[in-house]
Design an enzyme around this catalytic site. Structure first.
Site, short mmCIF file in Angstrom:
data_model
loop_
_atom_site.label_atom_id
_atom_site.label_comp_id
_atom_site.label_asym_id
_atom_site.label_seq_id
_atom_site.Cartn_x
_atom_site.Cartn_y
_atom_site.Cartn_z
N LYS A 118 0.87 -1.18 0.00
CA LYS A 118 0.00 0.00 0.00
C LYS A 118 0.91 1.23 0.00
CE LYS A 118 -4.06 1.93 2.29
NZ LYS A 118 -3.64 3.31 2.37
N ARG A 139 -8.20 12.12 -6.58
CA ARG A 139 -9.37 11.34 -6.20
C ARG A 139 -10.54 12.24 -5.78
NH1 ARG A 139 -9.08 7.08 -1.38
NH2 ARG A 139 -8.74 9.01 -0.25
N CYS A 433 37.32 15.76 11.51
CA CYS A 433 38.36 16.33 12.37
C CYS A 433 39.68 16.28 11.60
CB CYS A 433 38.47 15.51 13.65
SG CYS A 433 39.90 15.97 14.64
S1 IVH Z 1 -6.60 -0.11 -4.75
C1 IVH Z 1 -10.92 0.39 -5.39
N1 IVH Z 1 -4.05 -0.59 -4.42
O1 IVH Z 1 -4.80 3.54 -0.62
C2 IVH Z 1 -9.57 0.09 -4.96
N2 IVH Z 1 -4.96 1.39 -3.47
O2 IVH Z 1 -6.58 3.87 1.67
C3 IVH Z 1 -8.90 1.22 -4.30
N3 IVH Z 1 -3.31 2.77 -2.30
O3 IVH Z 1 -7.31 5.30 -2.32
C4 IVH Z 1 -7.48 1.38 -4.55
N4 IVH Z 1 -1.58 1.50 -2.68
O4 IVH Z 1 -4.81 5.85 -2.84
C5 IVH Z 1 -5.06 0.25 -4.16
N5 IVH Z 1 -1.80 -1.14 -4.21
C6 IVH Z 1 -2.82 -0.30 -3.97
C7 IVH Z 1 -2.64 0.90 -3.25
C8 IVH Z 1 -3.76 1.71 -3.01
C9 IVH Z 1 -2.00 2.62 -2.14
C10 IVH Z 1 -4.09 3.91 -1.78
C11 IVH Z 1 -5.11 4.49 -2.74
C12 IVH Z 1 -6.42 4.30 -2.02
C13 IVH Z 1 -5.97 4.33 -0.59
C14 IVH Z 1 -6.99 3.73 0.35
#
Ligand code: IVH
Length: 696
Positions: A118, A139, A433
């Protein structure tokens, strides 16, 4: 692990909490820096949700719960398909419960999962028409976002043109890597601006900034691919049927950057156990990644499973974020200490108001060098964003500039060496130094005597202090001239300890060149680099005869490092002479001198070909778990030495490049990864047999 919710007692506290949370999410999503770190924000949001559950009739219309981005941001470009957020889980139990409820909803177990890091940045939709990048949209509130097309061309991984002339939307995360963040703050403070507090805030601020005199590069990682209304019907139909993993492969083929290029690529997993093992692997790799992640996203891979599961108004039901513990907290910078290391480098260290990050109390953080302090515009008394992941030493990312009160004070840089009072060489980024290694002789000698260098048993820190205080040792070579009488004259030094120490020192004379080199503490080299240099050149004379160009022939030494290593060796020449005169070994067993520096002008001098007879020639070997049998007593460093003597390369992490994994007792994630990648595994005993000729 879930932090407790904030306790909200009455309607007035609730109203205040709503106001604070909305302000914090506006800053978080809108490009500023929130006064709350992630943990504090999560606690507040949970407190609000709990109070609302008990007082459903008093929920304020402006409440951030249940809204994408906490309802803090809006935009005017409608999304063709809602851009949702994700629900969170925090433990294996919560994740398992989520899979069970998903299975109930779709009427069967999820066929296959996809597991991805993530990424800690901002969600962006990139619209391509006929293969050309046309529009970038944030977004926003999930239904409509803000047009940030002005950022096109500044985001790596999001090409202006795709490999095929398709009309599609790519969704993903825009972030700053650690290097991009450092650069951003350097440029921004040089322009008189205030530093960004962390990479995420930097990416948010940069993405939305329209008119800046400078551009700050960012990076994109795609995690979604969908058709647009104008997409060719056949392609739209195909994209609708592909599994998430196939969509990612398609995005990569189009030329989009995805996690596939990183140390934590998205993978598919068939079972909950496999998913959880992967979560652990990603968590373990987190500290080493060049970009921030705040969790792991697990998705049902098949389009059919996703369609059956459907989505709620805030998040899809077919995906979940497994949150990892927060690695950033805000605390106060109290003081800066300046410490001299074993090579004479004067390094600043931040003293912090103690703060708990992922279970550890942090009171110190590294600051790399004085320029680093200037670039970040750090001041004493600043609220600072502190980052700590895994066992890596905590670091200050930057001050949270908008929390300044005006009472912050400039950080004073030393004018003379804080240890010995000598002058300071400020010609390089890292100050030193003027007495170099002699300034902190005790540190230099303790390091040289250490287990992975000359391995002199009985010569610990206290003994070194005694020798230096008594004036018996003024450099490393003096150790080898110590007499029995001198040692017996020291406090708490009986005949037996004296004889043992003398024997240990005598034994140290015979260590391989790689360890002698490492003991010298040449700046810019460590254990494995010292081994590579020693193996390449075979003798100290050859090393000393090498110019920068010859030094660059050693694997891992580039044009920047080579001249500084050559200069360091020149500085060390008198000490090396003295060591050689004392009878210290200056050759590397088993290594042969390189051919004279004439390779017919091709520039490639193939060492592996020369070493074809060795059992590990051309192999990259990773050791994991506890060694047993003939290898039982070997430290990791000694295992690495053994691998390299037998012609292999040692590495600490398993990747596609790994050829062999030696898995001992208790081997965990590295073994699992090797199995996943189909890499050859051996037991310590099998490995010992393979390299028997090199075991002494
Ligand atoms: S999938 C409908 N995949 O995390 C699916 N999101 O807390 C939604 N994010 O809005 C997104 N890494 O900005 C997805 N590998 C990943 C991600 C990811 C970061 C973020 C994204 C999302 C947020 C949600």
């Amino acid at each position: 692990m879930t932090t407790p919710a904030a306790v909200i007692m009455d309607a007035a506290t609730y109203a205040q909490a709503v106001e604070d949370a909305v302000k914090a999410s506006a800053a978080y999503y809108g490009g500023g820096t929130s006064a709350l770190d992630d943990d504090a924000y999560d606690r507040l949001m949970r407190g609000i949700a709990e109070w609302e559950a008990e007082h459903p009739d008093q929920v304020l219309p402006g409440s951030p719960t249940g809204k994408v981005a906490g309802g803090a941001v809006e935009g005017d470009v409608p999304h063709t398909v809602a851009m949702l957020s994700l629900d969170n889980v925090f433990s294996p139990e919560e994740f398992t419960a989520w899979t069970a409820s998903l299975a109930r909803r779709i009427g069967h177990e999820v066929e296959r999962f996809c597991v991805e890091p993530k990424l800690d940045g901002l969600a962006v939709a990139a619209r391509y028409a006929g293969g050309r990048l046309r529009q970038l949209i944030t977004r926003g509130d999930g239904m409509a976002g803000e047009d940030v097309s002005h950022a096109m061309g500044t985001i790596e991984g999001l090409p202006d043109e795709l490999a095929e002339p398709v009309t599609v939307e790519i969704r993903g995360e825009v972030l700053m890597t650690a290097a991009q963040f450092e650069h951003a703050n350097e440029v921004r403070t040089a322009h008189g601006g205030q530093p960004f507090a962390n990479p995420r805030g930097a990416a948010a601020g940069t993405l939305r900034a329209k008119e800046r005199a400078y551009t700050l590069p960012m990076t994109f990682f795609g995690y979604g691919l969908l058709p647009l209304p104008d997409t060719e019907t056949a392609l739209a139909a195909r994209l609708g049927e592909l599994a998430h993993s196939e969509l990612m492969a398609q995005a990569t083929a189009f030329g989009i950057n995805t996690t596939a290029t990183t140390a934590v690529p998205g993978i598919t997993a068939d079972t909950v156990e496999q998913v959880l093992a992967r979560v652990q692997e990603i968590a373990a790799l987190r500290a080493e990644l060049p970009f921030g992640i705040d969790g792991v996203v697990i998705k049902a891979d098949l389009a059919s499973d996703q369609q059956t599961a459907g989505s709620g108004s805030r998040a899809p039901r077919w995906a979940i974020a497994y949150k990892l513990p927060a690695v950033e907290k805000i605390t106060r910078l109290l003081e800066v200490e300046w410490n001299v290391g074993r090579t004479g480098i004067i390094a600043p260290r931040a003293v912090l108001e103690p703060v708990e990050i992922d279970g550890a109390t942090i009171t110190y953080a590294t600051l790399h060098n004085p320029a680093d302090i200037t670039h970040r515009d750090l001041r004493l008394g600043d609220q600072v964003m502190v980052h700590r992941a895994g066992d890596v030493i905590p670091r200050i990312e930057a001050p949270v500039a908008h929390l300044r009160t005006g009472d912050e004070q400039p950080i004073a840089f030393p004018e003379t060496c804080p240890r010995c009072g000598a002058g300071i060489d400020t010609s390089e980024q890292r100050w030193r130094c003027e007495n170099g290694r002699n300034c902190h002789l005790v540190a230099a000698l303790s390091y040289a005597a250490g287990r992975d260098q000359l391995d002199i048993e009985g010569l610990g820190h206290t003994r070194v202090v005694q020798l230096v205080d008594a004036g018996l040792v003024t450099d490393l070579a003096d150790l080898f001239a110590l007499t029995r009488e001198q040692l017996l004259g020291l406090e708490r030094m009986g005949a037996t300890s004296t004889d043992n120490l003398l024997a240990a020192i005598a034994a140290a004379k015979g260590r391989p060149l790689s360890r002698v080199l490492c003991a010298l503490g040449v700046r810019g080299t460590g254990r494995s680099m010292s081994r590579r240099i020693a193996r390449h050149f075979a003798t100290m004379d050859n090393i000393r005869a090498a110019d920068a160009e010859a030094m660059e022939q050693v694997e891992g030494i580039g044009t920047e490092k080579a001249p500084s290593i050559v200069a360091e060796l020149a500085e060390l020449a008198p000490l090396v002479d003295k060591l050689a005169a004392a009878g210290v070994n200056m050759t590397e067993p088993g290594a042969t001198s390189p051919a004279p520096h004439d390779d017919g002008g091709t520039g490639d001098h193939d060492e592996t070909a020369e070493r074809g007879g060795e059992p590990l020639a051309g192999m990259t070997v990773v050791v994991t778990g506890a060694m047993t049998g003939p290898l039982e007593k070997l430290s990791r460093n000694q295992m690495n030495e053994l691998i390299e003597q037998a012609g292999g390369r040692s590495s600490s992490s398993v990747s596609k490049k790994t050829t062999l994994v030696v898995a001992g007792d208790g081997a965990g994630s590295k073994r699992a990864k090797a199995e996943d990648l189909g890499i050859r595994l051996t037991t310590p005993d099998e490995f010992a047999a393979l390299v028997a000729d090199y075991l002494n």
